[in-house]
Design a protein around this motif. Structure first.
Motif, PDB file in Angstrom:
ATOM      1  N   LYS A 114       0.821  -1.209   0.000  1.00 49.77           N
ATOM      2  CA  LYS A 114       0.000   0.000   0.000  1.00 49.77           C
ATOM      3  C   LYS A 114       0.857   1.262   0.000  1.00 49.77           C
ATOM      4  O   LYS A 114       0.506   2.259  -0.642  1.00 49.77           O
ATOM      5  CB  LYS A 114      -0.931  -0.017   1.201  1.00 49.77           C
ATOM      6  N   GLN A 115       1.985   1.208   0.707  1.00 49.82           N
ATOM      7  CA  GLN A 115       2.878   2.367   0.709  1.00 49.82           C
ATOM      8  C   GLN A 115       3.506   2.574  -0.669  1.00 49.82           C
ATOM      9  O   GLN A 115       3.637   3.711  -1.132  1.00 49.82           O
ATOM     10  CB  GLN A 115       3.981   2.189   1.753  1.00 49.82           C
ATOM     11  N   PHE A 116       3.896   1.486  -1.324  1.00 50.81           N
ATOM     12  CA  PHE A 116       4.459   1.607  -2.674  1.00 50.81           C
ATOM     13  C   PHE A 116       3.440   2.242  -3.617  1.00 50.81           C
ATOM     14  O   PHE A 116       3.762   3.126  -4.406  1.00 50.81           O
ATOM     15  CB  PHE A 116       4.870   0.242  -3.205  1.00 50.81           C
ATOM     16  N   GLU A 117       2.193   1.784  -3.522  1.00 53.63           N
ATOM     17  CA  GLU A 117       1.148   2.302  -4.404  1.00 53.63           C
ATOM     18  C   GLU A 117       0.876   3.779  -4.131  1.00 53.63           C
ATOM     19  O   GLU A 117       0.720   4.574  -5.074  1.00 53.63           O
ATOM     20  CB  GLU A 117      -0.127   1.482  -4.217  1.00 53.63           C
ATOM     21  N   ASN A 118       0.833   4.151  -2.860  1.00 53.54           N
ATOM     22  CA  ASN A 118       0.510   5.537  -2.501  1.00 53.54           C
ATOM     23  C   ASN A 118       1.672   6.496  -2.718  1.00 53.54           C
ATOM     24  O   ASN A 118       1.472   7.648  -3.128  1.00 53.54           O
ATOM     25  CB  ASN A 118       0.061   5.610  -1.035  1.00 53.54           C
ATOM     26  N   LYS A 119       2.882   6.028  -2.449  1.00 54.79           N
ATOM     27  CA  LYS A 119       4.039   6.924  -2.486  1.00 54.79           C
ATOM     28  C   LYS A 119       4.814   6.876  -3.800  1.00 54.79           C
ATOM     29  O   LYS A 119       5.467   7.852  -4.175  1.00 54.79           O
ATOM     30  CB  LYS A 119       4.978   6.593  -1.327  1.00 54.79           C
ATOM     31  N   LEU A 120       4.761   5.750  -4.496  1.00 59.76           N
ATOM     32  CA  LEU A 120       5.499   5.625  -5.755  1.00 59.76           C
ATOM     33  C   LEU A 120       4.592   5.747  -6.975  1.00 59.76           C
ATOM     34  O   LEU A 120       5.061   5.776  -8.108  1.00 59.76           O
ATOM     35  CB  LEU A 120       6.245   4.287  -5.804  1.00 59.76           C
ATOM     36  N   ASN A 121       3.288   5.755  -6.718  1.00 60.92           N
ATOM     37  CA  ASN A 121       2.292   5.923  -7.790  1.00 60.92           C
ATOM     38  C   ASN A 121       2.286   4.777  -8.792  1.00 60.92           C
ATOM     39  O   ASN A 121       1.977   4.973  -9.964  1.00 60.92           O
ATOM     40  CB  ASN A 121       2.512   7.256  -8.526  1.00 60.92           C
ATOM     41  N   PHE A 122       2.670   3.584  -8.348  1.00 58.91           N
ATOM     42  CA  PHE A 122       2.472   2.404  -9.183  1.00 58.91           C
ATOM     43  C   PHE A 122       2.367   1.172  -8.289  1.00 58.91           C
ATOM     44  O   PHE A 122       2.854   1.164  -7.158  1.00 58.91           O
ATOM     45  CB  PHE A 122       3.581   2.238 -10.232  1.00 58.91           C
ATOM     46  N   THR A 123       1.692   0.167  -8.818  1.00 57.51           N
ATOM     47  CA  THR A 123       1.602  -1.107  -8.108  1.00 57.51           C
ATOM     48  C   THR A 123       2.773  -1.963  -8.540  1.00 57.51           C
ATOM     49  O   THR A 123       2.895  -2.314  -9.715  1.00 57.51           O
ATOM     50  CB  THR A 123       0.284  -1.833  -8.436  1.00 57.51           C
ATOM     51  N   PRO A 124       3.660  -2.304  -7.634  1.00 59.57           N
ATOM     52  CA  PRO A 124       4.868  -3.024  -8.039  1.00 59.57           C
ATOM     53  C   PRO A 124       4.589  -4.466  -8.425  1.00 59.57           C
ATOM     54  O   PRO A 124       3.743  -5.135  -7.827  1.00 59.57           O
ATOM     55  CB  PRO A 124       5.750  -2.952  -6.788  1.00 59.57           C
ATOM     56  N   TYR A 125       5.308  -4.920  -9.436  1.00 62.66           N
ATOM     57  CA  TYR A 125       5.299  -6.341  -9.770  1.00 62.66           C
ATOM     58  C   TYR A 125       5.855  -7.100  -8.563  1.00 62.66           C
ATOM     59  O   TYR A 125       6.820  -6.657  -7.935  1.00 62.66           O
ATOM     60  CB  TYR A 125       6.163  -6.583 -11.011  1.00 62.66           C
ATOM     61  N   PRO A 126       5.243  -8.239  -8.220  1.00 58.00           N
ATOM     62  CA  PRO A 126       5.693  -8.981  -7.027  1.00 58.00           C
ATOM     63  C   PRO A 126       7.037  -9.674  -7.222  1.00 58.00           C
ATOM     64  O   PRO A 126       7.111 -10.872  -7.470  1.00 58.00           O
ATOM     65  CB  PRO A 126       4.562  -9.993  -6.803  1.00 58.00           C
ATOM     66  N   GLY A 127       8.071  -8.914  -7.128  1.00 61.85           N
ATOM     67  CA  GLY A 127       9.425  -9.430  -7.278  1.00 61.85           C
ATOM     68  C   GLY A 127      10.381  -8.277  -7.517  1.00 61.85           C
ATOM     69  O   GLY A 127       9.961  -7.174  -7.882  1.00 61.85           O
ATOM     70  N   THR A 128      11.660  -8.497  -7.297  1.00 64.25           N
ATOM     71  CA  THR A 128      12.646  -7.446  -7.507  1.00 64.25           C
ATOM     72  C   THR A 128      13.674  -7.869  -8.542  1.00 64.25           C
ATOM     73  O   THR A 128      13.940  -9.059  -8.718  1.00 64.25           O
ATOM     74  CB  THR A 128      13.385  -7.101  -6.196  1.00 64.25           C
ATOM     75  N   LEU A 129      14.224  -6.878  -9.213  1.00 63.69           N
ATOM     76  CA  LEU A 129      15.387  -7.108 -10.073  1.00 63.69           C
ATOM     77  C   LEU A 129      16.611  -6.842  -9.217  1.00 63.69           C
ATOM     78  O   LEU A 129      16.751  -5.769  -8.635  1.00 63.69           O
ATOM     79  CB  LEU A 129      15.378  -6.163 -11.280  1.00 63.69           C
ATOM     80  N   ASN A 130      17.485  -7.828  -9.117  1.00 61.40           N
ATOM     81  CA  ASN A 130      18.687  -7.691  -8.299  1.00 61.40           C
ATOM     82  C   ASN A 130      19.881  -7.367  -9.189  1.00 61.40           C
ATOM     83  O   ASN A 130      20.158  -8.101 -10.144  1.00 61.40           O
ATOM     84  CB  ASN A 130      18.939  -8.975  -7.524  1.00 61.40           C
ATOM     85  N   VAL A 131      20.558  -6.276  -8.874  1.00 57.99           N
ATOM     86  CA  VAL A 131      21.691  -5.811  -9.663  1.00 57.99           C
ATOM     87  C   VAL A 131      22.906  -5.660  -8.764  1.00 57.99           C
ATOM     88  O   VAL A 131      22.855  -4.966  -7.739  1.00 57.99           O
ATOM     89  CB  VAL A 131      21.383  -4.467 -10.354  1.00 57.99           C
ATOM     90  N   CYS A 132      23.996  -6.313  -9.142  1.00 55.68           N
ATOM     91  CA  CYS A 132      25.266  -6.161  -8.437  1.00 55.68           C
ATOM     92  C   CYS A 132      26.052  -5.048  -9.116  1.00 55.68           C
ATOM     93  O   CYS A 132      26.313  -5.114 -10.327  1.00 55.68           O
ATOM     94  CB  CYS A 132      26.051  -7.476  -8.464  1.00 55.68           C
ATOM     95  N   LEU A 133      26.398  -4.025  -8.371  1.00 56.73           N
ATOM     96  CA  LEU A 133      27.061  -2.863  -8.948  1.00 56.73           C
ATOM     97  C   LEU A 133      28.493  -3.179  -9.354  1.00 56.73           C
ATOM     98  O   LEU A 133      29.202  -3.921  -8.669  1.00 56.73           O
ATOM     99  CB  LEU A 133      27.060  -1.706  -7.964  1.00 56.73           C
ATOM    100  N   ALA A 134      28.909  -2.576 -10.457  1.00 60.54           N
ATOM    101  CA  ALA A 134      30.302  -2.680 -10.887  1.00 60.54           C
ATOM    102  C   ALA A 134      31.172  -1.924  -9.897  1.00 60.54           C
ATOM    103  O   ALA A 134      30.703  -1.051  -9.162  1.00 60.54           O
ATOM    104  CB  ALA A 134      30.460  -2.104 -12.297  1.00 60.54           C
ATOM    105  N   ASN A 135      32.464  -2.249  -9.881  1.00 59.79           N
ATOM    106  CA  ASN A 135      33.378  -1.668  -8.901  1.00 59.79           C
ATOM    107  C   ASN A 135      33.332  -0.142  -8.883  1.00 59.79           C
ATOM    108  O   ASN A 135      33.362   0.486  -7.836  1.00 59.79           O
ATOM    109  CB  ASN A 135      34.813  -2.126  -9.170  1.00 59.79           C
ATOM    110  N   TYR A 136      33.263   0.471 -10.061  1.00 57.30           N
ATOM    111  CA  TYR A 136      33.319   1.924 -10.111  1.00 57.30           C
ATOM    112  C   TYR A 136      31.988   2.575  -9.747  1.00 57.30           C
ATOM    113  O   TYR A 136      31.879   3.783  -9.714  1.00 57.30           O
ATOM    114  CB  TYR A 136      33.749   2.404 -11.500  1.00 57.30           C
ATOM    115  N   SER A 137      30.947   1.773  -9.471  1.00 57.87           N
ATOM    116  CA  SER A 137      29.673   2.324  -9.031  1.00 57.87           C
ATOM    117  C   SER A 137      29.420   2.124  -7.551  1.00 57.87           C
ATOM    118  O   SER A 137      28.512   2.701  -6.995  1.00 57.87           O
ATOM    119  CB  SER A 137      28.518   1.669  -9.813  1.00 57.87           C
ATOM    120  N   LYS A 138      30.216   1.305  -6.885  1.00 62.48           N
ATOM    121  CA  LYS A 138      29.928   0.962  -5.498  1.00 62.48           C
ATOM    122  C   LYS A 138      29.900   2.182  -4.593  1.00 62.48           C
ATOM    123  O   LYS A 138      29.124   2.256  -3.649  1.00 62.48           O
ATOM    124  CB  LYS A 138      30.947  -0.044  -4.977  1.00 62.48           C
TER     125      LYS A 138
END
Length: 224
Positions: A114-138
């Motif tokens: 409910k917070q995601f819907e109210n504060k982000l203005n979209f209903t999130p897909y039930p799952g996350t994309l996991n991204v490991c940052l490259a060294n120069y982005s850490k």
């Protein structure tokens, strides 16, 4: 005498971040425009400050940049970002990794959803994309919490307490999304969890190991 950070940067550009390099003081002078004696003093100073590991060998020195040295370089880069990208976006680079499968569970909890819907203005897909940052982005991952963000409050369901977190508005290939940073997480600091209204893996045809560029909307990272 050239400053330590500039000399450290030169060593990093020569490859001392990813592997041990072999270089003599006289060779190092070509990169810092100084005398051999000055170059030797600089390398010793970097070693004394634990910014490099240095081993003297017969015809030179074996050098690698330490974790403390990397942190100093990342902090320097972050300062440049603040100077030159103050009015623009921050680019994060990483690659897709397989998560622990917990994202679907947490996002589906009413207290979060409910917070995601109210504060982000979209209903999130039930799952996350996991991204490991490259060294120069850490370094940017470490600086995220210094930026204004959309607060996601913790809650209790009567049996269990769930922690709070922050969200940062981002874009991946023209798809609006949000980076979630839980206040408490067992995930490593170079791992980002990203939510969107769609299944990002499927929509963008992403597989583990695929490169991803994330635009952090620095001027508009806080949702209404």
């Amino acid at each position: 005498m050239p400053c330590s950070i500039e000399s450290l940067k030169k060593l990093a550009l020569l490859g001392a971040v990813d592997e041990c390099i072999k270089i003599s003081s006289s060779e190092f002078t070509e990169h810092i425009s100084s005398s051999s004696k000055t170059a030797a003093r600089i390398l010793k100073k970097l070693d004394d400050e634990n910014l490099i590991n240095r081993e003297i060998v017969q015809d030179g020195q074996l050098i690698t940049v330490t974790e403390q040295g990397l942190k100093k370089l990342r902090d320097e880069y972050a300062d440049y970002l603040r100077i030159f990208e103050k009015e623009g976006d921050i680019e994060l680079y990483g690659y897709v990794v397989n998560g622990l499968g917990e994202g679907k569970y947490y996002i589906n909890l009413d207290g979060y959803k409910k917070q995601f819907e109210n504060k982000l203005n979209f209903t999130p897909y039930p799952g996350t994309l996991n991204v490991c940052l490259a060294n120069y982005s850490k370094h940017t991952r470490e600086k995220l919490e210094e930026l204004p963000a959309t607060q996601i409050n913790g809650f209790t369901d009567g049996e269990r307490t769930f922690g709070s977190g922050k969200c940062y508005k981002a874009i991946i290939e023209d798809i609006e999304c949000a980076i979630i940073l839980p206040s408490r997480s067992h995930y490593p600091s170079d791992l980002l969890e990203i939510i969107a209204s769609v299944n990002l893996r499927k929509k963008l045809n992403l597989n583990d190991g695929d490169d991803v560029k994330i635009l952090l909307k620095q001027n508009n990272h806080k949702y209404p």
